[in-house]
Scaffold this motif. Structure first.
Motif, PDB file in Angstrom:
ATOM      1  N   ASN A   1      44.745  39.442  34.057  1.00 22.92           N
ATOM      2  CA  ASN A   1      44.360  38.312  33.196  1.00 22.92           C
ATOM      3  C   ASN A   1      43.931  37.100  34.004  1.00 22.92           C
ATOM      4  OD1 ASN A   1      44.806  39.635  30.767  1.00 22.92           O
ATOM      5  ND2 ASN A   1      46.942  39.016  30.667  1.00 22.92           N
ATOM      6  N   ASP A   2      44.697  36.777  35.048  1.00 20.28           N
ATOM      7  CA  ASP A   2      44.410  35.599  35.865  1.00 20.28           C
ATOM      8  C   ASP A   2      43.107  35.730  36.647  1.00 20.28           C
ATOM      9  OD1 ASP A   2      46.754  34.525  34.919  1.00 20.28           O
ATOM     10  OD2 ASP A   2      47.864  34.755  36.812  1.00 20.28           O
ATOM     11  N   SER A   3      42.735  36.954  37.009  1.00 21.82           N
ATOM     12  CA  SER A   3      41.527  37.147  37.812  1.00 21.82           C
ATOM     13  C   SER A   3      40.304  37.485  36.964  1.00 21.82           C
ATOM     14  CB  SER A   3      41.752  38.219  38.880  1.00 21.82           C
ATOM     15  OG  SER A   3      42.136  39.436  38.289  1.00 21.82           O
ATOM     16  N   GLY A   4      40.496  37.766  35.684  1.00 22.63           N
ATOM     17  CA  GLY A   4      39.363  38.040  34.801  1.00 22.63           C
ATOM     18  C   GLY A   4      38.874  39.471  34.821  1.00 22.63           C
ATOM     19  N   VAL A   5      39.769  40.405  35.135  1.00 23.97           N
ATOM     20  CA  VAL A   5      39.396  41.819  35.055  1.00 23.97           C
ATOM     21  C   VAL A   5      40.137  42.486  33.905  1.00 23.97           C
ATOM     22  CG1 VAL A   5      38.907  42.001  37.536  1.00 23.97           C
ATOM     23  CG2 VAL A   5      41.138  42.684  36.680  1.00 23.97           C
ATOM     24  N   LYS A   6      39.575  43.575  33.462  1.00 24.10           N
ATOM     25  CA  LYS A   6      40.167  44.351  32.373  1.00 24.10           C
ATOM     26  C   LYS A   6      40.666  45.667  32.963  1.00 24.10           C
ATOM     27  CE  LYS A   6      38.813  46.775  28.171  1.00 24.10           C
ATOM     28  NZ  LYS A   6      37.676  47.201  27.363  1.00 24.10           N
ATOM     29  N   ILE A   7      41.881  46.044  32.624  1.00 25.01           N
ATOM     30  CA  ILE A   7      42.413  47.342  33.055  1.00 25.01           C
ATOM     31  C   ILE A   7      42.038  48.366  31.997  1.00 25.01           C
ATOM     32  CG2 ILE A   7      44.478  48.677  33.612  1.00 25.01           C
ATOM     33  CD1 ILE A   7      45.766  46.051  34.534  1.00 25.01           C
ATOM     34  N   ASN A   8      41.185  49.317  32.380  1.00 23.08           N
ATOM     35  CA  ASN A   8      40.741  50.350  31.447  1.00 23.08           C
ATOM     36  C   ASN A   8      41.683  51.540  31.420  1.00 23.08           C
ATOM     37  OD1 ASN A   8      38.485  48.879  30.669  1.00 23.08           O
ATOM     38  ND2 ASN A   8      37.183  49.806  32.228  1.00 23.08           N
ATOM     39  N   ALA A   9      42.353  51.793  32.534  1.00 19.36           N
ATOM     40  CA  ALA A   9      43.270  52.935  32.590  1.00 19.36           C
ATOM     41  C   ALA A   9      44.250  52.723  33.738  1.00 19.36           C
ATOM     42  CB  ALA A   9      42.503  54.238  32.794  1.00 19.36           C
ATOM     43  N   SER A  10      45.425  53.268  33.589  1.00 18.03           N
ATOM     44  CA  SER A  10      46.407  53.279  34.675  1.00 18.03           C
ATOM     45  C   SER A  10      47.260  54.525  34.517  1.00 18.03           C
ATOM     46  CB  SER A  10      47.281  52.027  34.661  1.00 18.03           C
ATOM     47  OG  SER A  10      48.120  52.022  33.537  1.00 18.03           O
ATOM     48  N   ARG A  11      47.639  55.061  35.659  1.00 15.01           N
ATOM     49  CA  ARG A  11      48.525  56.222  35.640  1.00 15.01           C
ATOM     50  C   ARG A  11      49.251  56.293  36.971  1.00 15.01           C
ATOM     51  NH1 ARG A  11      43.933  60.895  36.161  1.00 15.01           N
ATOM     52  NH2 ARG A  11      43.405  60.429  38.301  1.00 15.01           N
ATOM     53  N   PRO A  12      50.440  56.872  36.953  1.00 15.22           N
ATOM     54  CA  PRO A  12      51.143  57.041  38.222  1.00 15.22           C
ATOM     55  C   PRO A  12      50.286  57.880  39.172  1.00 15.22           C
ATOM     56  CG  PRO A  12      52.619  57.455  36.392  1.00 15.22           C
ATOM     57  CD  PRO A  12      51.236  57.337  35.817  1.00 15.22           C
ATOM     58  N   SER A  13      50.261  57.498  40.411  1.00 15.02           N
ATOM     59  CA  SER A  13      49.453  58.203  41.407  1.00 15.02           C
ATOM     60  C   SER A  13      50.221  59.397  41.961  1.00 15.02           C
ATOM     61  CB  SER A  13      49.079  57.262  42.550  1.00 15.02           C
ATOM     62  OG  SER A  13      48.367  57.943  43.542  1.00 15.02           O
TER      63      SER A  13
ATOM     64  N   GLU B   1      47.353  54.542  40.033  1.00 13.42           N
ATOM     65  CA  GLU B   1      45.904  54.518  40.121  1.00 13.42           C
ATOM     66  C   GLU B   1      45.413  53.672  38.953  1.00 13.42           C
ATOM     67  OE1 GLU B   1      42.498  57.623  39.223  1.00 13.42           O
ATOM     68  OE2 GLU B   1      43.536  58.104  41.097  1.00 13.42           O
ATOM     69  N   LEU B   2      44.583  52.683  39.258  1.00 15.39           N
ATOM     70  CA  LEU B   2      44.071  51.772  38.243  1.00 15.39           C
ATOM     71  C   LEU B   2      42.553  51.893  38.151  1.00 15.39           C
ATOM     72  CD1 LEU B   2      46.033  48.526  39.218  1.00 15.39           C
ATOM     73  CD2 LEU B   2      46.655  50.194  37.473  1.00 15.39           C
ATOM     74  N   VAL B   3      42.044  51.848  36.940  1.00 16.11           N
ATOM     75  CA  VAL B   3      40.608  51.728  36.703  1.00 16.11           C
ATOM     76  C   VAL B   3      40.424  50.361  36.069  1.00 16.11           C
ATOM     77  CG1 VAL B   3      38.590  52.665  35.512  1.00 16.11           C
ATOM     78  CG2 VAL B   3      40.364  54.220  36.366  1.00 16.11           C
ATOM     79  N   ILE B   4      39.684  49.487  36.779  1.00 13.86           N
ATOM     80  CA  ILE B   4      39.500  48.123  36.299  1.00 13.86           C
ATOM     81  C   ILE B   4      38.017  47.826  36.140  1.00 13.86           C
ATOM     82  CG2 ILE B   4      41.670  47.284  37.264  1.00 13.86           C
ATOM     83  CD1 ILE B   4      40.122  46.146  39.609  1.00 13.86           C
ATOM     84  N   GLU B   5      37.726  46.794  35.380  1.00 17.07           N
ATOM     85  CA  GLU B   5      36.335  46.416  35.111  1.00 17.07           C
ATOM     86  C   GLU B   5      36.222  44.899  35.142  1.00 17.07           C
ATOM     87  OE1 GLU B   5      33.698  46.412  31.111  1.00 17.07           O
ATOM     88  OE2 GLU B   5      34.721  48.289  31.568  1.00 17.07           O
ATOM     89  N   GLY B   6      35.136  44.422  35.744  1.00 12.06           N
ATOM     90  CA  GLY B   6      34.899  42.989  35.780  1.00 12.06           C
ATOM     91  C   GLY B   6      33.816  42.661  36.779  1.00 12.06           C
ATOM     92  N   PRO B   7      33.448  41.389  36.884  1.00 12.78           N
ATOM     93  CA  PRO B   7      32.483  40.982  37.902  1.00 12.78           C
ATOM     94  C   PRO B   7      33.042  41.270  39.304  1.00 12.78           C
ATOM     95  CG  PRO B   7      32.799  39.245  36.274  1.00 12.78           C
ATOM     96  CD  PRO B   7      33.857  40.284  36.023  1.00 12.78           C
ATOM     97  N   TYR B   8      32.149  41.459  40.247  1.00 14.47           N
ATOM     98  CA  TYR B   8      32.532  41.816  41.619  1.00 14.47           C
ATOM     99  C   TYR B   8      33.576  40.856  42.185  1.00 14.47           C
ATOM    100  CZ  TYR B   8      32.017  43.163  46.501  1.00 14.47           C
ATOM    101  OH  TYR B   8      32.265  43.600  47.774  1.00 14.47           O
ATOM    102  N   HIS B   9      33.350  39.565  42.077  1.00 15.83           N
ATOM    103  CA  HIS B   9      34.280  38.591  42.661  1.00 15.83           C
ATOM    104  C   HIS B   9      35.619  38.556  41.918  1.00 15.83           C
ATOM    105  CE1 HIS B   9      31.600  37.104  45.712  1.00 15.83           C
ATOM    106  NE2 HIS B   9      30.631  37.082  44.813  1.00 15.83           N
ATOM    107  N   ALA B  10      35.616  38.875  40.637  1.00 16.78           N
ATOM    108  CA  ALA B  10      36.878  38.946  39.888  1.00 16.78           C
ATOM    109  C   ALA B  10      37.709  40.135  40.378  1.00 16.78           C
ATOM    110  CB  ALA B  10      36.604  39.058  38.391  1.00 16.78           C
ATOM    111  N   ILE B  11      37.041  41.243  40.683  1.00 21.29           N
ATOM    112  CA  ILE B  11      37.758  42.410  41.231  1.00 21.29           C
ATOM    113  C   ILE B  11      38.350  42.045  42.590  1.00 21.29           C
ATOM    114  CG2 ILE B  11      37.481  44.760  42.121  1.00 21.29           C
ATOM    115  CD1 ILE B  11      35.465  45.230  39.824  1.00 21.29           C
ATOM    116  N   GLY B  12      37.564  41.328  43.403  1.00 22.87           N
ATOM    117  CA  GLY B  12      38.073  40.874  44.696  1.00 22.87           C
ATOM    118  C   GLY B  12      39.274  39.961  44.552  1.00 22.87           C
TER     119      GLY B  12
END
Length: 103
Positions: free
Chosen positions: A13-25, A45-56
């Protein structure tokens, strides 16, 4: 692990990304002695979505977090045209949780 999920959600939330999926690795990080007796690695394992700098920014949150985290196996891909510069990131996040018997 509830606290861990809360930390991950807040960072997203703080970085502006959305978590599309998560599962134990399934990947298990082996710690060297004496750390193997002090900490238990818990990986997701996380699948996230957002602008490049937000992911960073999301990744940097864990690299600079006061507790022990490791971010590895990072893959960032561009979404299809018309996605407004959105990227998808797949990564593994490992938290090192203090072993209950550690002093």
């Amino acid at each position: 692990t509830d606290k861990l999920i809360e930390i991950i959600s807040t960072a997203a939330n703080d970085s502006g990304v959305k978590i599309n999926a998560s599962r134990p690795s399934a990947k298990i990080l082996e710690l060297q002695s004496p750390f193997d007796k002090q900490y238990i690695p818990v990986s997701y394992e996380l699948v996230i979505e957002g602008p490049y700098h937000a992911i960073g920014k999301f990744i940097n949150t864990f690299e600079s977090y006061p507790k022990s985290f490791a971010v590895h196996d990072i893959q960032i891909t561009e979404q299809s045209e018309g996605a407004g510069g959105q990227r998808q990131g797949v990564l593994t996040l490992t938290a090192f949780i203090k072993h209950p018997t550690a002093t």
